[in-house]
Write a protein that holds these residues in place. Structure first.
Motif, PDB file in Angstrom:
ATOM      1  N   LYS A 225      20.867  43.348  35.554  1.00  0.00           N
ATOM      2  CA  LYS A 225      21.832  44.182  36.290  1.00  0.00           C
ATOM      3  C   LYS A 225      23.248  43.653  36.197  1.00  0.00           C
ATOM      4  CE  LYS A 225      18.550  46.199  39.528  1.00  0.00           C
ATOM      5  NZ  LYS A 225      17.655  45.519  40.471  1.00  0.00           N
TER       6      LYS A 225
ATOM      7  N   LEU B 164      24.331  42.070  33.361  1.00  0.00           N
ATOM      8  CA  LEU B 164      24.505  41.762  31.936  1.00  0.00           C
ATOM      9  C   LEU B 164      24.393  40.249  31.689  1.00  0.00           C
ATOM     10  CD1 LEU B 164      27.361  44.240  30.872  1.00  0.00           C
ATOM     11  CD2 LEU B 164      24.892  44.579  30.835  1.00  0.00           C
TER      12      LEU B 164
ATOM     13  N   LYS C 186      21.448  44.492  25.059  1.00  0.00           N
ATOM     14  CA  LYS C 186      22.814  44.906  25.439  1.00  0.00           C
ATOM     15  C   LYS C 186      23.728  43.702  25.616  1.00  0.00           C
ATOM     16  CE  LYS C 186      25.804  47.584  28.209  1.00  0.00           C
ATOM     17  NZ  LYS C 186      26.099  48.398  29.351  1.00  0.00           N
TER      18      LYS C 186
ATOM     19  N   ILE D 233      31.762  36.641  37.465  1.00  0.00           N
ATOM     20  CA  ILE D 233      33.115  36.790  38.008  1.00  0.00           C
ATOM     21  C   ILE D 233      33.068  36.939  39.529  1.00  0.00           C
ATOM     22  CG2 ILE D 233      35.190  38.259  37.994  1.00  0.00           C
ATOM     23  CD1 ILE D 233      34.310  39.072  35.072  1.00  0.00           C
ATOM     24  N   LYS D 234      32.031  37.655  40.013  1.00  0.00           N
ATOM     25  CA  LYS D 234      31.947  37.888  41.465  1.00  0.00           C
ATOM     26  C   LYS D 234      31.650  36.584  42.211  1.00  0.00           C
ATOM     27  CE  LYS D 234      30.530  42.587  40.363  1.00  0.00           C
ATOM     28  NZ  LYS D 234      29.331  43.378  40.010  1.00  0.00           N
TER      29      LYS D 234
ATOM     30  N   PHE E 247      33.055  22.669  39.163  1.00  0.00           N
ATOM     31  CA  PHE E 247      32.372  23.930  38.864  1.00  0.00           C
ATOM     32  C   PHE E 247      31.937  24.030  37.407  1.00  0.00           C
ATOM     33  CE2 PHE E 247      32.242  28.532  38.037  1.00  0.00           C
ATOM     34  CZ  PHE E 247      31.336  28.905  39.020  1.00  0.00           C
TER      35      PHE E 247
ATOM     36  N   TYR F 161      26.776  41.759  24.007  1.00  0.00           N
ATOM     37  CA  TYR F 161      27.952  41.005  24.432  1.00  0.00           C
ATOM     38  C   TYR F 161      27.682  39.512  24.591  1.00  0.00           C
ATOM     39  CZ  TYR F 161      29.820  45.595  25.643  1.00  0.00           C
ATOM     40  OH  TYR F 161      30.255  46.901  25.598  1.00  0.00           O
TER      41      TYR F 161
ATOM     42  N   LEU G 231      30.357  37.104  25.836  1.00  0.00           N
ATOM     43  CA  LEU G 231      31.766  37.050  26.250  1.00  0.00           C
ATOM     44  C   LEU G 231      32.009  35.848  27.163  1.00  0.00           C
ATOM     45  CD1 LEU G 231      32.316  40.836  27.091  1.00  0.00           C
ATOM     46  CD2 LEU G 231      32.738  39.631  24.920  1.00  0.00           C
ATOM     47  N   GLY G 232      33.191  35.286  27.077  1.00  0.00           N
ATOM     48  CA  GLY G 232      33.559  34.191  27.975  1.00  0.00           C
ATOM     49  C   GLY G 232      32.493  33.104  27.936  1.00  0.00           C
ATOM     50  N   GLY G 233      31.956  32.788  29.122  1.00  0.00           N
ATOM     51  CA  GLY G 233      30.907  31.771  29.194  1.00  0.00           C
ATOM     52  C   GLY G 233      29.688  32.096  28.348  1.00  0.00           C
TER      53      GLY G 233
ATOM     54  N   GLU H 275      38.782  35.697  29.061  1.00  0.00           N
ATOM     55  CA  GLU H 275      39.234  35.102  30.325  1.00  0.00           C
ATOM     56  C   GLU H 275      40.693  35.418  30.630  1.00  0.00           C
ATOM     57  OE1 GLU H 275      37.398  33.546  28.015  1.00  0.00           O
ATOM     58  OE2 GLU H 275      35.817  32.379  28.994  1.00  0.00           O
TER      59      GLU H 275
ATOM     60  N   MET I 269      34.347  26.649  29.627  1.00  0.00           N
ATOM     61  CA  MET I 269      33.093  26.009  29.221  1.00  0.00           C
ATOM     62  C   MET I 269      33.116  25.643  27.746  1.00  0.00           C
ATOM     63  SD  MET I 269      30.323  28.469  31.144  1.00  0.00           S
ATOM     64  CE  MET I 269      29.048  28.171  29.897  1.00  0.00           C
TER      65      MET I 269
ATOM     66  N   MET J 247      37.507  41.349  21.104  1.00  0.00           N
ATOM     67  CA  MET J 247      36.160  40.955  20.679  1.00  0.00           C
ATOM     68  C   MET J 247      36.057  40.916  19.160  1.00  0.00           C
ATOM     69  SD  MET J 247      33.705  43.087  23.236  1.00  0.00           S
ATOM     70  CE  MET J 247      34.291  43.543  24.872  1.00  0.00           C
TER      71      MET J 247
HETATM   72  N1  CO8 Z   1      30.288  38.707  36.051  1.00  0.00           N
HETATM   73  C1  CO8 Z   1      29.708  39.420  37.042  1.00  0.00           C
HETATM   74  N2  CO8 Z   1      29.221  40.666  36.840  1.00  0.00           N
HETATM   75  C2  CO8 Z   1      29.315  41.210  35.614  1.00  0.00           C
HETATM   76  C3  CO8 Z   1      29.908  40.516  34.551  1.00  0.00           C
HETATM   77  C4  CO8 Z   1      30.414  39.196  34.808  1.00  0.00           C
HETATM   78  N3  CO8 Z   1      30.959  38.449  33.838  1.00  0.00           N
HETATM   79  N4  CO8 Z   1      29.887  41.304  33.455  1.00  0.00           N
HETATM   80  C5  CO8 Z   1      29.293  42.453  33.831  1.00  0.00           C
HETATM   81  N5  CO8 Z   1      28.939  42.383  35.133  1.00  0.00           N
HETATM   82  C6  CO8 Z   1      28.278  43.441  35.939  1.00  0.00           C
HETATM   83  C7  CO8 Z   1      29.222  44.574  36.247  1.00  0.00           C
HETATM   84  O1  CO8 Z   1      30.022  44.248  37.350  1.00  0.00           O
HETATM   85  C8  CO8 Z   1      28.255  45.694  36.521  1.00  0.00           C
HETATM   86  O2  CO8 Z   1      27.725  45.526  37.800  1.00  0.00           O
HETATM   87  P1  CO8 Z   1      27.651  46.821  38.813  1.00  0.00           P
HETATM   88  O3  CO8 Z   1      26.652  47.713  38.147  1.00  0.00           O
HETATM   89  O4  CO8 Z   1      27.145  46.200  40.080  1.00  0.00           O
HETATM   90  O5  CO8 Z   1      29.009  47.387  38.890  1.00  0.00           O
HETATM   91  C9  CO8 Z   1      27.114  45.420  35.535  1.00  0.00           C
HETATM   92  O6  CO8 Z   1      27.235  44.038  35.157  1.00  0.00           O
HETATM   93  C10 CO8 Z   1      27.214  46.234  34.273  1.00  0.00           C
HETATM   94  O7  CO8 Z   1      28.491  46.036  33.697  1.00  0.00           O
HETATM   95  P2  CO8 Z   1      29.493  47.246  33.308  1.00  0.00           P
HETATM   96  O8  CO8 Z   1      29.222  48.436  34.169  1.00  0.00           O
HETATM   97  O9  CO8 Z   1      30.873  46.721  33.292  1.00  0.00           O
HETATM   98  O10 CO8 Z   1      28.968  47.542  31.831  1.00  0.00           O
HETATM   99  P3  CO8 Z   1      29.814  48.194  30.632  1.00  0.00           P
HETATM  100  O11 CO8 Z   1      28.827  48.490  29.558  1.00  0.00           O
HETATM  101  O12 CO8 Z   1      30.679  49.289  31.140  1.00  0.00           O
HETATM  102  O13 CO8 Z   1      30.815  47.025  30.127  1.00  0.00           O
HETATM  103  C11 CO8 Z   1      31.388  44.750  29.488  1.00  0.00           C
HETATM  104  C12 CO8 Z   1      30.300  45.857  29.546  1.00  0.00           C
HETATM  105  C13 CO8 Z   1      32.513  45.164  28.513  1.00  0.00           C
HETATM  106  C14 CO8 Z   1      30.715  43.488  28.996  1.00  0.00           C
HETATM  107  C15 CO8 Z   1      31.985  44.551  30.906  1.00  0.00           C
HETATM  108  O14 CO8 Z   1      30.905  44.373  31.824  1.00  0.00           O
HETATM  109  C16 CO8 Z   1      32.887  43.363  31.030  1.00  0.00           C
HETATM  110  O15 CO8 Z   1      34.010  43.408  30.612  1.00  0.00           O
HETATM  111  N6  CO8 Z   1      32.393  42.261  31.658  1.00  0.00           N
HETATM  112  C17 CO8 Z   1      33.183  41.091  31.957  1.00  0.00           C
HETATM  113  C18 CO8 Z   1      33.432  40.297  30.693  1.00  0.00           C
HETATM  114  C19 CO8 Z   1      34.292  39.075  31.007  1.00  0.00           C
HETATM  115  O16 CO8 Z   1      35.441  39.176  31.402  1.00  0.00           O
HETATM  116  N7  CO8 Z   1      33.716  37.876  30.835  1.00  0.00           N
HETATM  117  C20 CO8 Z   1      34.406  36.627  31.066  1.00  0.00           C
HETATM  118  C21 CO8 Z   1      34.076  36.118  32.422  1.00  0.00           C
HETATM  119  S1  CO8 Z   1      35.022  34.670  32.830  1.00  0.00           S
HETATM  120  C22 CO8 Z   1      34.203  33.409  32.103  1.00  0.00           C
HETATM  121  O17 CO8 Z   1      33.192  33.607  31.463  1.00  0.00           O
HETATM  122  C23 CO8 Z   1      34.749  32.050  32.282  1.00  0.00           C
HETATM  123  C24 CO8 Z   1      33.719  31.007  31.823  1.00  0.00           C
HETATM  124  C25 CO8 Z   1      34.167  29.614  32.119  1.00  0.00           C
HETATM  125  C26 CO8 Z   1      33.801  29.145  33.521  1.00  0.00           C
HETATM  126  C27 CO8 Z   1      33.870  27.657  33.549  1.00  0.00           C
HETATM  127  C28 CO8 Z   1      34.467  27.133  34.830  1.00  0.00           C
HETATM  128  C29 CO8 Z   1      34.772  25.685  34.749  1.00  0.00           C
END
Ligand code: CO8
Length: 258
Positions: A24, A26, A60, A68-69, A84, A105, A107-109, A132, A141, A165
């Motif tokens: 849920k 991803l 997927k 992020i949340k 962290f 995907y 992405l990021g971490g 990010e 990371m 990407m």
């Molecule tokens: N965190 C939390 N929830 C997520 C994340 C995430 N990274 N990615 C997706 N989800 C959730 C969505 O919020 C959604 O939840 P809900 O149904 O409750 O709204 C569900 O997954 C499905 O996602 P989407 O509806 O967005 O799906 P789409 O097909 O429309 O889009 C994407 C897919 C393009 C992948 C989109 O979800 C997206 O952009 N996600 C975020 C990608 C991102 O920005 N990743 C980087 C995060 S930051 C990071 O990784 C930093 C790492 C280093 C930390 C180290 C600390 C020291």
């Protein structure tokens, strides 16, 4: 055995398949997933029935990044005091090979986790990125360091600064992934590669991983010296005699240290 909630561990003949399982979200990497994955991989590392590991996600998403949340409301003090996500480093201490099988995907971490594995096999629908910057932060990371070593400065800068990407073809062209396969066959192909590795003598497998990794941590002269010493040390194992005898006798090797 410990019950995991965010990952699935499937032990097969010599090979373990670990599947990230927060569909849920991803497969967003939260603290629980990190702890479970590091615990599972550490346990598999000392499990004599396992010689190689595949880490995968869903079709997927391998993982859409750190959660992020979960991070959203944290203060600087929280992040610093918790150090962290530092526990991810536990993954790099695993001695047995870990293959990342990436579909969708990463992405990021998620991209950073894939890069912490020993090599990446990508499904043709894979998408890699370090987005990010779009969240007002930077990779945390290893993205700025490992991605730069994989693909060079220009592409790493492009990815980290624009957040765009890379598709599977570009990732293969750039050296981020070792091979691209049809997404439908991804896990099978990764398991096959792991089974191949698991058919070899485990000490030689672990040393091969170790010396390749040293190439990123030391000078060429030191790396070459270490490689030669490790090469010598494999002559302490029966499996060197068996492997070379099998070649000379034109038969398949039957390694003992598997
Ligand atoms: N965190 C939390 N929830 C997520 C994340 C995430 N990274 N990615 C997706 N989800 C959730 C969505 O919020 C959604 O939840 P809900 O149904 O409750 O709204 C569900 O997954 C499905 O996602 P989407 O509806 O967005 O799906 P789409 O097909 O429309 O889009 C994407 C897919 C393009 C992948 C989109 O979800 C997206 O952009 N996600 C975020 C990608 C991102 O920005 N990743 C980087 C995060 S930051 C990071 O990784 C930093 C790492 C280093 C930390 C180290 C600390 C020291």
């Amino acid at each position: 055995a410990m019950a995991y909630e965010t990952i699935l561990v499937d032990k097969r003949d010599k090979v373990a398949l670990v599947t990230l399982n927060r569909p849920k979200a991803l497969n967003a990497l939260n603290t629980q997933l990190m702890k479970e994955l590091v615990t599972a991989l550490t346990a598999l590392d000392t499990d004599d029935s396992i010689a190689a590991i595949v880490v995968t996600g869903s079709e997927k998403a391998f993982a859409a990044g750190a959660d992020i949340k979960e991070m959203q409301g944290k203060s600087y003090a929280d992040m610093y005091r918790e150090d962290f996500f530092s526990e991810w480093e536990g993954l790099v201490r695993v001695r047995k090979p870990i293959i990342a099988a990436v579909a969708g995907y990463a992405l990021g971490g998620g991209c950073e986790l894939a890069m912490m594995c020993d090599f990446i096999i990508a499904g043709d629908n894979a998408k890699f990125g370090q987005p990010e910057i779009t969240l007002g932060v930077i990779p945390g990371m290893g993205g700025s360091q490992r991605l730069t070593r994989f693909v060079g400065k220009s592409k790493a800068m492009d990815m980290c600064l624009t957040g765009r990407m890379m598709d599977a073809a570009e990732a293969e062209r750039s050296g981020l992934v070792s091979r691209v396969v049809p997404a439908a066959n991804l896990v099978d192909e990764a398991i096959k590669a792991a089974e191949k590795i698991a058919s070899f003598s485990l000490p030689s497998v672990i040393m091969a991983k170790d010396v390749v990794n040293r190439a990123y941590e030391t000078t060429l002269a030191e790396g070459l010296r270490l490689e030669r010493r490790m090469f010598h040390s494999l002559f302490a194992f029966e499996d060197q005699k068996e492997g070379m005898a099998a070649f000379a006798e034109k038969r398949a090797a039957n390694f003992k240290n598997r």
